[in-house]
Design a protein around this motif. Structure first.
Motif, PDB file in Angstrom:
ATOM      1  N   SER A   1       0.855  -1.118   0.197  1.00 50.02           N
ATOM      2  CA  SER A   1       0.119   0.149  -0.117  1.00 50.02           C
ATOM      3  C   SER A   1       0.644   1.394   0.067  1.00 50.02           C
ATOM      4  N   ARG A   2       2.275   0.970   0.285  1.00 50.75           N
ATOM      5  CA  ARG A   2       2.995   2.463   0.161  1.00 50.75           C
ATOM      6  C   ARG A   2       4.232   1.701  -0.577  1.00 50.75           C
ATOM      7  N   GLY A   3       5.346   2.858  -0.773  1.00 50.04           N
ATOM      8  CA  GLY A   3       6.471   2.730  -1.541  1.00 50.04           C
ATOM      9  C   GLY A   3       7.263   1.290  -1.099  1.00 50.04           C
ATOM     10  N   VAL A   4       7.965   0.737  -2.134  1.00 48.35           N
ATOM     11  CA  VAL A   4       8.786  -0.473  -1.792  1.00 48.35           C
ATOM     12  C   VAL A   4      10.289   0.211  -1.430  1.00 48.35           C
ATOM     13  N   TRP A   5      10.891   0.023  -0.273  1.00 50.24           N
ATOM     14  CA  TRP A   5      12.051   0.927   0.114  1.00 50.24           C
ATOM     15  C   TRP A   5      13.364  -0.265  -0.147  1.00 50.24           C
ATOM     16  N   CYS A   6      13.072  -1.425  -0.181  1.00 50.92           N
ATOM     17  CA  CYS A   6      14.230  -2.497  -0.224  1.00 50.92           C
ATOM     18  C   CYS A   6      13.761  -3.701  -0.929  1.00 50.92           C
ATOM     19  N   VAL A   7      14.751  -4.348  -2.054  1.00 51.71           N
ATOM     20  CA  VAL A   7      14.324  -5.588  -2.557  1.00 51.71           C
ATOM     21  C   VAL A   7      15.708  -6.300  -2.410  1.00 51.71           C
ATOM     22  N   GLN A   8      15.639  -7.455  -2.404  1.00 52.88           N
ATOM     23  CA  GLN A   8      16.761  -8.481  -2.212  1.00 52.88           C
ATOM     24  C   GLN A   8      16.481 -10.063  -2.798  1.00 52.88           C
ATOM     25  N   PHE A   9      17.212 -10.328  -3.760  1.00 52.62           N
ATOM     26  CA  PHE A   9      16.954 -11.681  -4.134  1.00 52.62           C
ATOM     27  C   PHE A   9      17.825 -12.637  -2.884  1.00 52.62           C
ATOM     28  N   SER A  10      17.245 -13.913  -2.776  1.00 58.78           N
ATOM     29  CA  SER A  10      17.857 -15.125  -1.993  1.00 58.78           C
ATOM     30  C   SER A  10      18.824 -15.552  -2.799  1.00 58.78           C
ATOM     31  N   PRO A  11      20.127 -15.951  -1.821  1.00 59.46           N
ATOM     32  CA  PRO A  11      21.390 -16.405  -2.789  1.00 59.46           C
ATOM     33  C   PRO A  11      21.136 -17.939  -2.755  1.00 59.46           C
ATOM     34  N   VAL A  12      20.038 -18.414  -2.430  1.00 59.18           N
ATOM     35  CA  VAL A  12      19.668 -19.908  -2.429  1.00 59.18           C
ATOM     36  C   VAL A  12      18.409 -20.559  -2.801  1.00 59.18           C
ATOM     37  N   ASP A  13      17.629 -19.674  -3.284  1.00 55.47           N
ATOM     38  CA  ASP A  13      16.280 -19.890  -3.863  1.00 55.47           C
ATOM     39  C   ASP A  13      15.908 -18.665  -4.847  1.00 55.47           C
ATOM     40  N   GLN A  14      14.959 -19.072  -5.721  1.00 53.24           N
ATOM     41  CA  GLN A  14      14.375 -18.291  -6.757  1.00 53.24           C
ATOM     42  C   GLN A  14      13.371 -17.560  -5.873  1.00 53.24           C
ATOM     43  N   VAL A  15      13.741 -16.445  -5.281  1.00 50.55           N
ATOM     44  CA  VAL A  15      12.666 -15.533  -4.485  1.00 50.55           C
ATOM     45  C   VAL A  15      13.116 -14.413  -4.450  1.00 50.55           C
ATOM     46  N   LEU A  16      12.340 -13.469  -4.018  1.00 48.46           N
ATOM     47  CA  LEU A  16      12.432 -12.080  -4.012  1.00 48.46           C
ATOM     48  C   LEU A  16      11.988 -11.524  -2.509  1.00 48.46           C
ATOM     49  N   ALA A  17      12.553 -10.678  -1.865  1.00 49.71           N
ATOM     50  CA  ALA A  17      12.058 -10.238  -0.566  1.00 49.71           C
ATOM     51  C   ALA A  17      11.876  -8.663  -0.866  1.00 49.71           C
ATOM     52  N   LYS A  18      10.669  -8.235  -0.461  1.00 54.60           N
ATOM     53  CA  LYS A  18      10.415  -6.607  -0.441  1.00 54.60           C
ATOM     54  C   LYS A  18      10.163  -6.147   0.749  1.00 54.60           C
ATOM     55  N   ALA A  19      10.435  -5.033   1.154  1.00 54.50           N
ATOM     56  CA  ALA A  19      10.232  -4.499   2.499  1.00 54.50           C
ATOM     57  C   ALA A  19       9.493  -3.048   1.946  1.00 54.50           C
ATOM     58  N   SER A  20       8.419  -2.824   2.702  1.00 55.31           N
ATOM     59  CA  SER A  20       7.913  -1.628   2.270  1.00 55.31           C
ATOM     60  C   SER A  20       7.608  -0.678   3.507  1.00 55.31           C
ATOM     61  N   ALA A  21       7.194   0.635   3.059  1.00 55.20           N
ATOM     62  CA  ALA A  21       6.869   1.686   4.144  1.00 55.20           C
ATOM     63  C   ALA A  21       5.631   1.392   4.618  1.00 55.20           C
ATOM     64  N   ASP A  22       4.970   0.337   4.149  1.00 59.05           N
ATOM     65  CA  ASP A  22       3.586   0.211   4.918  1.00 59.05           C
ATOM     66  C   ASP A  22       4.031  -0.878   6.136  1.00 59.05           C
ATOM     67  N   GLY A  23       5.142  -1.208   6.399  1.00 57.65           N
ATOM     68  CA  GLY A  23       5.583  -1.922   7.383  1.00 57.65           C
ATOM     69  C   GLY A  23       5.459  -3.497   7.278  1.00 57.65           C
ATOM     70  N   SER A  24       5.268  -3.942   6.034  1.00 61.96           N
ATOM     71  CA  SER A  24       5.025  -5.396   5.740  1.00 61.96           C
ATOM     72  C   SER A  24       6.384  -5.816   5.039  1.00 61.96           C
ATOM     73  N   ILE A  25       6.563  -6.926   5.126  1.00 63.58           N
ATOM     74  CA  ILE A  25       7.661  -7.607   4.075  1.00 63.58           C
ATOM     75  C   ILE A  25       6.963  -8.861   3.448  1.00 63.58           C
ATOM     76  N   LYS A  26       6.986  -8.932   2.154  1.00 61.89           N
ATOM     77  CA  LYS A  26       6.555 -10.051   1.410  1.00 61.89           C
ATOM     78  C   LYS A  26       7.526 -10.733   0.583  1.00 61.89           C
ATOM     79  N   ILE A  27       7.558 -12.019   0.332  1.00 65.29           N
ATOM     80  CA  ILE A  27       8.302 -12.914  -0.399  1.00 65.29           C
ATOM     81  C   ILE A  27       7.803 -13.522  -1.489  1.00 65.29           C
ATOM     82  N   TRP A  28       8.131 -13.138  -2.537  1.00 68.73           N
ATOM     83  CA  TRP A  28       7.676 -13.629  -4.111  1.00 68.73           C
ATOM     84  C   TRP A  28       8.522 -14.708  -4.593  1.00 68.73           C
ATOM     85  N   ILE A  29       7.643 -15.694  -5.417  1.00 68.86           N
ATOM     86  CA  ILE A  29       8.550 -16.435  -6.484  1.00 68.86           C
ATOM     87  C   ILE A  29       8.606 -15.749  -7.732  1.00 68.86           C
TER      88      ILE A  29
END
Length: 787
Positions: A492-520
């Protein structure tokens, strides 16, 4: 500090930090009880006594090794102490005040020996002549003169006038016949102390804050210094050291020891201190950084950062993560060595550094800043020295994010507020140490067409790029041609940080809405994760580990901080938490991670229950228990609230006495400690005096002396109590005059028969008679009334 070459003593607000130079660790801190800032301090030449002066106009003598205050007394100055120094015998202490006065103290016999009053303005420098048999004191104030005081007669025997600004530092020759003074008027003066005249004026071309005379036995030929004479080092506003030689021919030799630019104020040197036992020099910059130089080469040996502003990014650096590189709210980068806390300060950017990223092997990293540029830095793994090897400047606005390639040191990607993403080729080969940085080649550029990219990361195979944006989404790009592969939405707000996992094909996102989400990344679907989080003042930090069924047998750990997000594939790591004031690091074993949310909620609930219990006890007038609860929680303000509640009762004095006498000895001791703090404020001094009256009336001196630090507490109470008594005395005098004026107004309306009395009241003698006749005089007029 003196003979203890491995120790440095620094002030920080109301406390003094004892720093071990070899390890960079703060061994312990000495803190003022009244929380008043320290205005000046001095360590005796024998390294035994430390004396501090605070804004409370108190001098404290410390046994700094034991962290104990051994003596406290009033400074007598009417304003804070600006400077102080010991003589070479560690028996005399000189203090210079902001009121232009100088006091000398015998710290052994504990009394004031001299009161020197002829300076104008702040006395910001006092120094004893090294030959104690001369009994001379030198001082400098804002009138630009250097005064020489004869301590036998307490008179100023001479004023040395050469500078056009206040003298900032003094250095004496070994024989005591020559004095070198520095000033902000960009000159150093060499004085003949026998003739009290200037021998030579040395231009320095910068405002000088410190001067140190170098030992004559050292060999400085490796720096091109030839000839005999006095050699001294100056430190000033340009952030440079200048070594100068004054010889019989009057020649002046200057060696610049810094390659920093002249127009950068943060690098100005504010202090220059000798470390004779280890043959080193210590300097303090305008940004509160401590730099240690080794003589005779005068090379930087260690650097310590005294203040970090907001931390914008932090990354591990070096083989086996021996260093960390930190981007603060500054144009300089800081590289900390974890073993010693020593720091390298990297100059190159001209505006705030916003982001950094490190290549896989950890010896190179890139940075980007608000100056529309990015730079490539390389670390020498043997020496740990970091230097800039390349730079790029093809953006038209601030560069907010940068990402390095993972497989090879081949390229890096930058994202800017000009809504473009650029791919840069690294120069091959890279320039050697000491060479000027080369320009990086722009390989590919594309526009994001919408909001700017805040964070970027490259997939481990160097084929994919993810970018986080202010438009509340993250995008996946192909690095081959910068084509858009897909969009991750859901915040619901801007995405401040993204990072790939070094061992899996996933992406982590940290947002200004206070949540972290992991995506395939294959199907852009979101996964459920277990999150452990904590939040303070709106800045979130997240530490989580995924479930075992998330991937094979390994666990992936993620640390997401303010402005940074790093995956950790191992089991034991060093995590770093930075704030505007401190840098903290600790070891964390992820095998023992657990959700502490319930524990924090339980602690918060326990605090609320304690507060509620206290309110209930006050309502039920169970003062003894209420006061015990406040003391057990170590809350002086809450204890003061209980004391005031008791004193507001009709029989407040008796109730307070009955309550305090029921307390245990340790609780009475805590109250005595609280009274020292309460007594410093006129709003709470009466409550403190009421408690002290009960304790001193009903407890014998032997009982009070059994308390810890009783002497220190009582000495801290005396000066403020005297000040309160003087204030109350003036108030009583003023109130008597108001009574007199009121009575006079009433008398003027009386018949003529009473006019004679009114005329009598018009005189001072009449006022005195009225005061004696009409009301009971205060205690301080008893002697006068009896006469």
């Amino acid at each position: 500090g003196g003979k203890l070459k491995e120790i440095s003593i620094c002030t920080c607000g109301p406390k003094v930090n004892i720093l071990q130079i070899n390890t960079g660790k703060i061994l312990h801190s000495i803190e003022q009880d009244d929380q008043e800032d320290i205005t000046s301090f001095s360590l005796s030449p024998d390294d035994e006594m430390l004396v501090t002066a605070s804004r409370a106009l108190l001098l404290k003598q410390w046994d700094w090794k034991q962290e104990k205050c051994t003596r406290l007394w009033r400074a007598i100055h009417n304003v804070p102490v600006a400077s102080m120094t010991f003589d070479c015998t560690s028996t005399l202490l000189a203090t210079g005040g902001c009121d232009g006065s100088i006091k000398l103290w015998d710290v052994v016999k504990q009394y004031c020996t001299h009161n020197l009053r002829r300076s104008s303005g702040v006395v910001h420098l006092v120094e004893f002549h090294p030959d104690i048999s001369r009994l001379q004191l030198f001082s400098s104030s804002v009138d630009c003169g250097i005064r020489i005081w004869d301590l036998r007669t307490s008179k100023c025997i001479c004023v040395l006038e050469s500078h056009y600004s206040a003298a900032t530092a003094l250095a004496f020759s070994p024989d005591g016949q020559t004095l070198i003074s520095s000033g902000r008027d960009k000159i150093c003066s060499v004085w003949d102390l026998e003739k009290k005249a200037v021998k030579r004026t040395v231009p320095v071309y910068e405002a000088v804050e410190g001067v140190v005379l170098l030992p004559g036995t050292s060999d400085f030929s490796q720096m091109g210094v030839k000839g005999e004479g006095l050699h001294f080092v100056t430190a000033g506003s340009k952030g440079k050291h200048s070594q100068r030689a004054v010889c019989s021919l009057g020649c002046c030799l200057m060696l610049q020891l810094s390659k920093q630019e002249d127009d950068l104020d943060p690098r100005s040197l504010m202090h220059l201190l000798p470390m004779p036992q280890s043959n080193r020099l210590a300097t303090v910059t305008a940004e509160h950084n401590l730099l240690i130089y080794q003589m005779p080469a005068l090379t930087v040996q260690q650097q310590f950062v005294g203040y970090n502003d907001d931390i914008l990014d932090v990354k591990f650096l070096g083989k086996d993560d021996t260093h960390i590189v930190v981007a603060t709210n500054s144009s300089q980068l800081k590289v900390f060595e974890l073993a010693t806390n020593s720091c390298q300060i990297l100059y190159g950017h001209t505006d705030t550094v916003l982001s950094i990223d490190v290549f896989r092997k950890g010896s190179m990293f890139a940075s980007c800043a608000k100056d529309n540029s990015l730079r490539l830095w390389k670390m020498d793994l043997k020496s740990g020295h970091v230097h800039c090897v390349a730079q790029g400047s093809r953006h038209s606005n601030a560069v907010g994010s940068v990402a390095c390639s993972r497989l090879k040191k081949a390229f890096l990607v930058s994202g800017s507020q000009d809504c473009t993403i650029k791919v840069w080729d690294l120069p091959n080969p890279l320039p050697d140490v000491g060479c000027e940085p080369v320009l990086m080649t722009l390989y590919l550029s594309d526009t994001t067409k919408k909001k700017i990219s805040i964070s970027m990361t490259i997939f481990p195979n160097d084929k994919l790029l993810a970018s986080g944006s202010q438009d509340r989404s993250a995008k996946l790009w192909s690095l081959a041609d910068m084509s858009l592969l897909g969009v991750f939405r859901g915040h619901s707000r801007g995405v401040w940080c993204v990072q790939f996992s070094p061992v899996d094909q996933v992406l982590a996102k940290a947002s200004a809405d206070g949540s972290i989400k992991i995506w395939i990344i294959q199907d852009f679907s979101c996964l459920k994760v277990t999150i452990v989080s904590c939040s303070q003042n709106g800045i979130n930090s997240f530490l989580w580990c995924t479930n075992n069924n998330f991937h094979s047998s390994k666990k992936t750990f993620l640390f997401i901080g303010y402005g940074c997000c790093v995956f950790f594939p191992r089991c034991l790591y060093m995590l770093y938490s930075f704030s505007a004031l401190v840098c903290l690091y600790f070891s964390l074993s992820f095998s023992s991670c657990k959700d502490v949310t319930e524990v924090e909620l339980a602690e918060e609930q326990a605090k609320q229950e304690d507060q509620q219990e206290l309110s209930d006890l006050l309502h039920e007038k169970k003062y003894v228990k209420a006061l015990g609860v406040a003391i057990s929680l170590n809350q002086p303000h809450t204890a003061l609230r209980v004391i005031r509640e008791i004193r507001q009762q009709e029989d407040g004095i008796q109730e307070l006495e009955k309550t305090l006498l029921k307390l245990r000895q340790d609780q009475k001791e805590s109250l005595l400690r609280y009274c020292v703090v309460w007594n410093t404020n006129s709003r709470s001094c009466l409550d403190a005096q009421a408690v002290l009256q009960v304790l001193l009336t009903h407890l014998s001196p032997e009982e009070i002396l059994q308390y810890q630090a009783t002497r220190t507490h009582l000495e801290a109470l005396i000066p403020y109590t005297e000040r309160h008594m003087q204030r109350i005395g003036r108030l009583l005098q003023a109130s008597m005059f108001l009574d007199y004026m009121w009575q006079k107004m009433r008398i003027t309306d009386q018949p003529a028969a009473d006019v004679s009395e009114a005329n009598v009241l018009n005189t001072d003698q009449g006022l005195e008679r009225y005061s004696v006749r009409q009301r009971k005089p205060p205690f301080w007029l008893k002697d006068y009334v009896s006469k």
